[in-house]
Design an enzyme around this catalytic site. Structure first.
Site, PDB file in Angstrom:
ATOM      1  CE  LYS A  11     -13.369   9.530 -47.809  1.00 33.11           C
ATOM      2  NZ  LYS A  11     -13.182  10.634 -48.806  1.00 33.11           N
ATOM      3  CE1 TYR A  51     -14.805  14.805 -45.835  1.00 35.61           C
ATOM      4  CE2 TYR A  51     -16.644  13.280 -45.838  1.00 35.61           C
ATOM      5  CZ  TYR A  51     -15.293  13.529 -45.966  1.00 35.61           C
ATOM      6  OH  TYR A  51     -14.423  12.488 -46.231  1.00 35.61           O
ATOM      7  CG  ASN A 114     -11.211   9.773 -51.902  1.00 34.74           C
ATOM      8  OD1 ASN A 114     -11.976   9.451 -51.001  1.00 34.74           O
ATOM      9  ND2 ASN A 114     -10.687  10.988 -51.986  1.00 34.74           N
ATOM     10  CG  HIS A 117     -11.503  11.501 -43.607  1.00 34.75           C
ATOM     11  ND1 HIS A 117     -11.432  12.795 -44.074  1.00 34.75           N
ATOM     12  CD2 HIS A 117     -11.240  11.569 -42.274  1.00 34.75           C
ATOM     13  CE1 HIS A 117     -11.165  13.601 -43.046  1.00 34.75           C
ATOM     14  NE2 HIS A 117     -11.044  12.884 -41.944  1.00 34.75           N
ATOM     15  CD  GLU A 128     -11.345  15.149 -39.167  1.00 35.76           C
ATOM     16  OE1 GLU A 128     -11.400  16.011 -40.048  1.00 35.76           O
ATOM     17  OE2 GLU A 128     -10.702  14.084 -39.303  1.00 35.76           O
TER      18      GLU A 128
HETATM   19  P1  RTP Z   1     -10.647  13.495 -46.945  1.00 31.15           P
HETATM   20  O1  RTP Z   1     -11.002  14.800 -46.264  1.00 31.15           O
HETATM   21  O2  RTP Z   1     -11.853  12.645 -47.244  1.00 31.15           O
HETATM   22  O3  RTP Z   1      -9.565  12.765 -46.224  1.00 31.15           O
HETATM   23  O4  RTP Z   1     -10.023  13.822 -48.373  1.00 31.15           O
HETATM   24  P2  RTP Z   1      -8.961  14.936 -48.747  1.00 31.15           P
HETATM   25  O5  RTP Z   1      -8.558  15.723 -47.540  1.00 31.15           O
HETATM   26  O6  RTP Z   1      -7.891  14.276 -49.534  1.00 31.15           O
HETATM   27  O7  RTP Z   1      -9.817  15.840 -49.731  1.00 31.15           O
HETATM   28  P3  RTP Z   1     -10.783  17.071 -49.392  1.00 31.15           P
HETATM   29  O8  RTP Z   1     -10.372  18.211 -50.251  1.00 31.15           O
HETATM   30  O9  RTP Z   1     -10.860  17.289 -47.922  1.00 31.15           O
HETATM   31  O10 RTP Z   1     -12.183  16.544 -49.940  1.00 31.15           O
HETATM   32  C1  RTP Z   1     -12.999  15.734 -49.132  1.00 31.15           C
HETATM   33  C2  RTP Z   1     -13.586  14.627 -49.977  1.00 31.15           C
HETATM   34  O11 RTP Z   1     -14.514  15.168 -50.891  1.00 31.15           O
HETATM   35  C3  RTP Z   1     -14.536  14.381 -52.064  1.00 31.15           C
HETATM   36  N1  RTP Z   1     -14.198  15.232 -53.202  1.00 31.15           N
HETATM   37  N2  RTP Z   1     -14.879  15.187 -54.317  1.00 31.15           N
HETATM   38  N3  RTP Z   1     -15.859  15.715 -56.916  1.00 31.15           N
HETATM   39  C4  RTP Z   1     -14.777  16.351 -56.487  1.00 31.15           C
HETATM   40  O12 RTP Z   1     -14.146  17.125 -57.179  1.00 31.15           O
HETATM   41  C5  RTP Z   1     -14.303  16.083 -55.133  1.00 31.15           C
HETATM   42  N4  RTP Z   1     -13.283  16.670 -54.529  1.00 31.15           N
HETATM   43  C6  RTP Z   1     -13.226  16.118 -53.301  1.00 31.15           C
HETATM   44  C7  RTP Z   1     -13.523  13.274 -51.879  1.00 31.15           C
HETATM   45  O13 RTP Z   1     -14.194  12.120 -51.361  1.00 31.15           O
HETATM   46  C8  RTP Z   1     -12.596  13.864 -50.857  1.00 31.15           C
HETATM   47  O14 RTP Z   1     -11.891  12.866 -50.193  1.00 31.15           O
HETATM   48 MG    MG Z   2      -9.915  16.554 -46.176  1.00 27.97          MG
END
Ligand code: RTP
Ligand code: MG
Length: 140
Positions: A11, A51, A114, A117, A128
């Site tokens: 990212k 997303y 973070n 992804h 994807e």
């Molecule tokens: P990713 O899809 O990016 O691999 O991350 P992940 O599965 O661990 O988390 P996900 O729930 O899919 O959330 C996608 C991305 O959204 C951002 N996020 N921001 N501000 C917030 O509370 C929040 N929660 C999630 C993060 O960049 C997360 O990786």
């Molecule tokens: Mg995710």
């Protein structure tokens, strides 16, 4: 366990800090092979579509703005159990909860910025990967 592929994105917070090589080393040290990779600047439309499952979430607008704030490196990782293995290497979404030694524990700046992804299922990985790569660009 069959060989599997997963979609990874380094990212903007990580490309900005020149961490691509350090992050790639984590994948390779843990048995994942980078079989496709390109550095791109996502358009707003691409980030919103990628997303799309989060469209109704409160953080969606901020997430899209973050993902287009700088270059990203999109890549296909291949290896045994690659989807789950990569999720383990990445660590929890919020770096405050990420296990020691994971990419997010060591490099992430916040729950949003973070660093990486990774696809969350084999089914989503296929979708994807096809979103970013032609078959001819993936070289095993
Ligand atoms: P990713 O899809 O990016 O691999 O991350 P992940 O599965 O661990 O988390 P996900 O729930 O899919 O959330 C996608 C991305 O959204 C951002 N996020 N921001 N501000 C917030 O509370 C929040 N929660 C999630 C993060 O960049 C997360 O990786
Ligand atoms: Mg995710």
């Amino acid at each position: 366990m069959a060989t599997e592929r997963t979609l990874s994105i380094i990212k903007p917070d990580a490309t900005r800090r020149n961490l691509t090589g350090k992050i790639n080393a984590r994948f390779e040290e843990n048995g994942l092979r980078i079989v496709a990779q390109k550095r791109v600047r996502l358009t707003k439309e691409q980030a919103e579509a990628f997303y799309g499952v989060h469209r109704e979430r409160s953080f969606f607008g901020e997430l899209v703005a973050f993902m287009i704030s700088g270059p990203v490196v999109v890549q296909v990782l291949e290896g045994e159990n690659a989807v789950l293995k990569n999720r383990d290497i990445m660590g929890a979404t919020n770096p405050a909860n990420a296990a020691a030694g994971t990419i997010r524990a060591d490099f992430a700046e916040s729950v949003e910025a973070n660093s990486v992804h990774g696809s969350d299922s084999a089914e989503n990985a296929a979708i994807e990967i096809a979103y970013f790569f032609a078959q001819s660009e993936i070289v095993a």
